[in-house]
Scaffold this motif. Structure first.
Motif, PDB file in Angstrom:
ATOM      1  N   LEU A 228     -13.099  15.559 -28.722  1.00 45.56           N
ATOM      2  CA  LEU A 228     -13.183  14.155 -28.326  1.00 45.56           C
ATOM      3  C   LEU A 228     -14.412  13.569 -29.004  1.00 45.56           C
ATOM      4  CD1 LEU A 228     -12.603  14.664 -24.477  1.00 45.56           C
ATOM      5  CD2 LEU A 228     -10.882  14.386 -26.283  1.00 45.56           C
ATOM      6  N   ASP A 229     -14.279  12.429 -29.661  1.00 41.30           N
ATOM      7  CA  ASP A 229     -15.425  11.846 -30.365  1.00 41.30           C
ATOM      8  C   ASP A 229     -16.609  11.672 -29.425  1.00 41.30           C
ATOM      9  OD1 ASP A 229     -13.901  11.782 -32.672  1.00 41.30           O
ATOM     10  OD2 ASP A 229     -13.570   9.623 -32.635  1.00 41.30           O
ATOM     11  N   TYR A 230     -16.400  10.960 -28.309  1.00 42.54           N
ATOM     12  CA  TYR A 230     -17.459  10.729 -27.326  1.00 42.54           C
ATOM     13  C   TYR A 230     -16.863  10.813 -25.929  1.00 42.54           C
ATOM     14  CZ  TYR A 230     -19.833   8.487 -31.293  1.00 42.54           C
ATOM     15  OH  TYR A 230     -20.394   8.205 -32.509  1.00 42.54           O
ATOM     16  N   LEU A 231     -17.543  11.514 -25.042  1.00 43.32           N
ATOM     17  CA  LEU A 231     -17.145  11.589 -23.645  1.00 43.32           C
ATOM     18  C   LEU A 231     -18.375  11.364 -22.785  1.00 43.32           C
ATOM     19  CD1 LEU A 231     -15.111  12.210 -21.364  1.00 43.32           C
ATOM     20  CD2 LEU A 231     -15.729  14.633 -21.629  1.00 43.32           C
ATOM     21  N   ILE A 232     -18.264  10.411 -21.862  1.00 41.27           N
ATOM     22  CA  ILE A 232     -19.349  10.113 -20.934  1.00 41.27           C
ATOM     23  C   ILE A 232     -18.769  10.228 -19.525  1.00 41.27           C
ATOM     24  CG2 ILE A 232     -21.108   8.462 -20.211  1.00 41.27           C
ATOM     25  CD1 ILE A 232     -20.553   7.005 -22.944  1.00 41.27           C
ATOM     26  N   ARG A 233     -19.436  11.026 -18.703  1.00 37.67           N
ATOM     27  CA  ARG A 233     -19.006  11.164 -17.306  1.00 37.67           C
ATOM     28  C   ARG A 233     -20.026  10.460 -16.421  1.00 37.67           C
ATOM     29  NH1 ARG A 233     -14.854  15.041 -17.087  1.00 37.67           N
ATOM     30  NH2 ARG A 233     -14.865  16.540 -18.790  1.00 37.67           N
ATOM     31  N   GLY A 234     -19.595   9.384 -15.810  1.00 41.16           N
ATOM     32  CA  GLY A 234     -20.414   8.641 -14.866  1.00 41.16           C
ATOM     33  C   GLY A 234     -19.603   8.458 -13.599  1.00 41.16           C
ATOM     34  N   HIS A 235     -19.661   7.273 -13.004  1.00 45.21           N
ATOM     35  CA  HIS A 235     -18.821   6.973 -11.838  1.00 45.21           C
ATOM     36  C   HIS A 235     -17.355   7.213 -12.189  1.00 45.21           C
ATOM     37  CE1 HIS A 235     -17.530   5.116  -8.149  1.00 45.21           C
ATOM     38  NE2 HIS A 235     -16.780   4.266  -8.820  1.00 45.21           N
ATOM     39  N   ASN A 236     -16.974   6.848 -13.391  1.00 46.88           N
ATOM     40  CA  ASN A 236     -15.674   7.177 -13.985  1.00 46.88           C
ATOM     41  C   ASN A 236     -15.945   7.920 -15.285  1.00 46.88           C
ATOM     42  OD1 ASN A 236     -13.703   5.486 -12.312  1.00 46.88           O
ATOM     43  ND2 ASN A 236     -15.158   3.920 -12.966  1.00 46.88           N
ATOM     44  N   SER A 237     -14.958   8.653 -15.763  1.00 43.07           N
ATOM     45  CA  SER A 237     -15.085   9.247 -17.087  1.00 43.07           C
ATOM     46  C   SER A 237     -14.645   8.227 -18.124  1.00 43.07           C
ATOM     47  CB  SER A 237     -14.214  10.499 -17.204  1.00 43.07           C
ATOM     48  OG  SER A 237     -14.737  11.532 -16.401  1.00 43.07           O
ATOM     49  N   LEU A 238     -15.352   8.200 -19.247  1.00 39.93           N
ATOM     50  CA  LEU A 238     -15.055   7.283 -20.342  1.00 39.93           C
ATOM     51  C   LEU A 238     -14.972   8.078 -21.633  1.00 39.93           C
ATOM     52  CD1 LEU A 238     -14.764   4.426 -21.609  1.00 39.93           C
ATOM     53  CD2 LEU A 238     -17.267   4.417 -21.797  1.00 39.93           C
ATOM     54  N   LEU A 239     -13.845   7.934 -22.290  1.00 36.73           N
ATOM     55  CA  LEU A 239     -13.588   8.575 -23.567  1.00 36.73           C
ATOM     56  C   LEU A 239     -13.577   7.484 -24.635  1.00 36.73           C
ATOM     57  CD1 LEU A 239     -12.477  10.888 -25.365  1.00 36.73           C
ATOM     58  CD2 LEU A 239     -10.225  10.363 -24.449  1.00 36.73           C
ATOM     59  N   VAL A 240     -14.330   7.683 -25.719  1.00 32.23           N
ATOM     60  CA  VAL A 240     -14.371   6.718 -26.819  1.00 32.23           C
ATOM     61  C   VAL A 240     -14.025   7.461 -28.101  1.00 32.23           C
ATOM     62  CG1 VAL A 240     -15.789   5.089 -28.126  1.00 32.23           C
ATOM     63  CG2 VAL A 240     -16.159   5.357 -25.666  1.00 32.23           C
ATOM     64  N   ILE A 241     -13.059   6.911 -28.845  1.00 33.85           N
ATOM     65  CA  ILE A 241     -12.720   7.521 -30.126  1.00 33.85           C
ATOM     66  C   ILE A 241     -12.771   6.486 -31.236  1.00 33.85           C
ATOM     67  CG2 ILE A 241     -11.221   9.204 -28.983  1.00 33.85           C
ATOM     68  CD1 ILE A 241      -8.875   7.794 -30.551  1.00 33.85           C
ATOM     69  N   GLU A 242     -13.089   6.975 -32.409  1.00 35.89           N
ATOM     70  CA  GLU A 242     -13.090   6.165 -33.627  1.00 35.89           C
ATOM     71  C   GLU A 242     -11.689   6.201 -34.209  1.00 35.89           C
ATOM     72  OE1 GLU A 242     -14.034   4.119 -37.064  1.00 35.89           O
ATOM     73  OE2 GLU A 242     -15.443   4.426 -35.412  1.00 35.89           O
ATOM     74  N   ALA A 243     -11.104   5.026 -34.445  1.00 31.40           N
ATOM     75  CA  ALA A 243      -9.766   4.945 -35.029  1.00 31.40           C
ATOM     76  C   ALA A 243      -9.814   5.415 -36.473  1.00 31.40           C
ATOM     77  CB  ALA A 243      -9.241   3.515 -34.961  1.00 31.40           C
ATOM     78  N   LYS A 244      -8.983   6.382 -36.780  1.00 34.88           N
ATOM     79  CA  LYS A 244      -8.914   6.882 -38.157  1.00 34.88           C
ATOM     80  C   LYS A 244      -8.335   5.798 -39.066  1.00 34.88           C
ATOM     81  CE  LYS A 244     -10.045  10.866 -36.369  1.00 34.88           C
ATOM     82  NZ  LYS A 244     -10.812  10.492 -35.199  1.00 34.88           N
ATOM     83  N   ARG A 245      -8.888   5.672 -40.230  1.00 34.51           N
ATOM     84  CA  ARG A 245      -8.436   4.708 -41.240  1.00 34.51           C
ATOM     85  C   ARG A 245      -8.367   3.273 -40.687  1.00 34.51           C
ATOM     86  NH1 ARG A 245      -5.653   9.309 -41.649  1.00 34.51           N
ATOM     87  NH2 ARG A 245      -3.818   8.553 -40.552  1.00 34.51           N
ATOM     88  N   ASP A 246      -9.243   2.948 -39.757  1.00 39.08           N
ATOM     89  CA  ASP A 246      -9.304   1.599 -39.175  1.00 39.08           C
ATOM     90  C   ASP A 246      -7.988   1.137 -38.573  1.00 39.08           C
ATOM     91  OD1 ASP A 246     -11.968   1.054 -39.494  1.00 39.08           O
ATOM     92  OD2 ASP A 246     -11.729   0.004 -41.396  1.00 39.08           O
ATOM     93  N   ASP A 247      -7.142   2.045 -38.124  1.00 35.75           N
ATOM     94  CA  ASP A 247      -5.831   1.703 -37.582  1.00 35.75           C
ATOM     95  C   ASP A 247      -5.868   1.817 -36.060  1.00 35.75           C
ATOM     96  OD1 ASP A 247      -3.146   1.629 -36.775  1.00 35.75           O
ATOM     97  OD2 ASP A 247      -2.452   2.596 -38.610  1.00 35.75           O
ATOM     98  N   LEU A 248      -6.027   0.673 -35.389  1.00 31.42           N
ATOM     99  CA  LEU A 248      -6.131   0.672 -33.933  1.00 31.42           C
ATOM    100  C   LEU A 248      -4.857   1.170 -33.256  1.00 31.42           C
ATOM    101  CD1 LEU A 248      -8.064  -2.596 -32.966  1.00 31.42           C
ATOM    102  CD2 LEU A 248      -8.810  -0.239 -32.652  1.00 31.42           C
ATOM    103  N   THR A 249      -3.692   0.860 -33.805  1.00 28.68           N
ATOM    104  CA  THR A 249      -2.436   1.258 -33.169  1.00 28.68           C
ATOM    105  C   THR A 249      -2.294   2.774 -33.165  1.00 28.68           C
ATOM    106  OG1 THR A 249      -1.389  -0.811 -33.815  1.00 28.68           O
ATOM    107  CG2 THR A 249       0.072   1.014 -33.225  1.00 28.68           C
ATOM    108  N   ARG A 250      -2.471   3.396 -34.309  1.00 26.81           N
ATOM    109  CA  ARG A 250      -2.376   4.859 -34.364  1.00 26.81           C
ATOM    110  C   ARG A 250      -3.550   5.500 -33.625  1.00 26.81           C
ATOM    111  NH1 ARG A 250       1.285   6.815 -38.675  1.00 26.81           N
ATOM    112  NH2 ARG A 250       2.221   4.964 -39.605  1.00 26.81           N
ATOM    113  N   GLY A 251      -4.696   4.867 -33.716  1.00 27.47           N
ATOM    114  CA  GLY A 251      -5.857   5.358 -32.967  1.00 27.47           C
ATOM    115  C   GLY A 251      -5.608   5.308 -31.473  1.00 27.47           C
ATOM    116  N   PHE A 252      -4.899   4.259 -31.023  1.00 27.72           N
ATOM    117  CA  PHE A 252      -4.593   4.165 -29.600  1.00 27.72           C
ATOM    118  C   PHE A 252      -3.689   5.315 -29.158  1.00 27.72           C
ATOM    119  CE2 PHE A 252      -2.093   3.124 -25.953  1.00 27.72           C
ATOM    120  CZ  PHE A 252      -3.078   2.792 -25.038  1.00 27.72           C
ATOM    121  N   THR A 253      -2.729   5.684 -29.980  1.00 31.54           N
ATOM    122  CA  THR A 253      -1.846   6.801 -29.628  1.00 31.54           C
ATOM    123  C   THR A 253      -2.667   8.070 -29.440  1.00 31.54           C
ATOM    124  OG1 THR A 253      -0.022   5.805 -30.865  1.00 31.54           O
ATOM    125  CG2 THR A 253       0.179   8.132 -30.327  1.00 31.54           C
ATOM    126  N   GLN A 254      -3.586   8.335 -30.353  1.00 35.52           N
ATOM    127  CA  GLN A 254      -4.459   9.497 -30.218  1.00 35.52           C
ATOM    128  C   GLN A 254      -5.298   9.393 -28.946  1.00 35.52           C
ATOM    129  OE1 GLN A 254      -7.011  10.408 -33.584  1.00 35.52           O
ATOM    130  NE2 GLN A 254      -8.352  11.663 -32.321  1.00 35.52           N
TER     131      GLN A 254
END
Length: 192
Positions: free
Chosen positions: A106-132
């Motif tokens: 996972l690119d970035y994972l932060i565990r606080g009150h909720n868990s938050l996962l942040v990923i960088e979209a490969k090749r600047d493609d938000l749609t395919r990045g969203f699927t991942q």
């Protein structure tokens, strides 16, 4: 309808960016429903981001954002550190996760009150990045997620086998204050 995913195979998270199938069909095979809607994201009170905004604007001028690493180091990591430092939360970078149907880092994972996962979209493609992102969220469990190209962010929420993809996008540096307010709102406990 033909199956997209092979039954007895574990995929790398990054392989989900290679499928041409709609995200809702891929997620359905994993037993999850996708809904695209305006998310009611938690927000903290307005945060002064003027120093960070000035820093990011200057870095954007000085750094060609032509690679994933350049975007991560110039835009994504500084924003996440701005969020985790005052909350005293750990920023897990390249966090290893092995799930039932997929595995990887996972690119970035932060565990606080909720868990938050942040990923960088490969090749600047938000749609395919969203699927991942959605697949990573499924393997992590109920959480919030964000996919970003560095200068554009999109959120998602996973609860009870449903992933809601926010229709709103947040731009950096223009929407930085709103973005940071949402990130902090997700991670800090709600005030009583």
């Amino acid at each position: 309808m033909a199956k997209i995913l092979e039954t007895d195979r574990t995929y790398l998270f990054s392989q989900f960016t290679e499928f041409n199938d709609p995200p809702d069909e891929i997620l359905a095979e994993l037993g999850y429903q996708l809904r695209v809607d305006s998310l009611e994201l938690p927000k903290s009170p307005t945060i002064d981001c003027s120093t960070l905004k000035n820093t990011l604007e200057r870095r954007i001028q000085l750094t060609p954002l032509t690679s994933e690493q350049a975007r991560r180091e110039t835009l994504v990591a500084p924003i996440l550190f701005e969020v985790v430092e005052p909350l005293n939360l750990k920023l897990n970078i390249e966090y290893s996760l092995v799930g039932k149907k997929a595995k990887g880092n996972l690119d970035y994972l932060i565990r606080g009150h909720n868990s938050l996962l942040v990923i960088e979209a490969k090749r600047d493609d938000l749609t395919r990045g969203f699927t991942q992102l959605a697949v990573e969220m499924i393997e992590l469990g109920d959480c919030y997620g964000a996919v970003t190209t560095g200068n554009i962010w999109q959120f998602a929420k996973l609860r009870d086998h449903q992933i809601t993809q926010d229709i709103n996008l947040y731009r950096v540096p223009g929407d930085l204050s709103d973005l940071v307010s949402i990130l902090v709102g997700i991670l800090q406990p709600e005030e009583l």
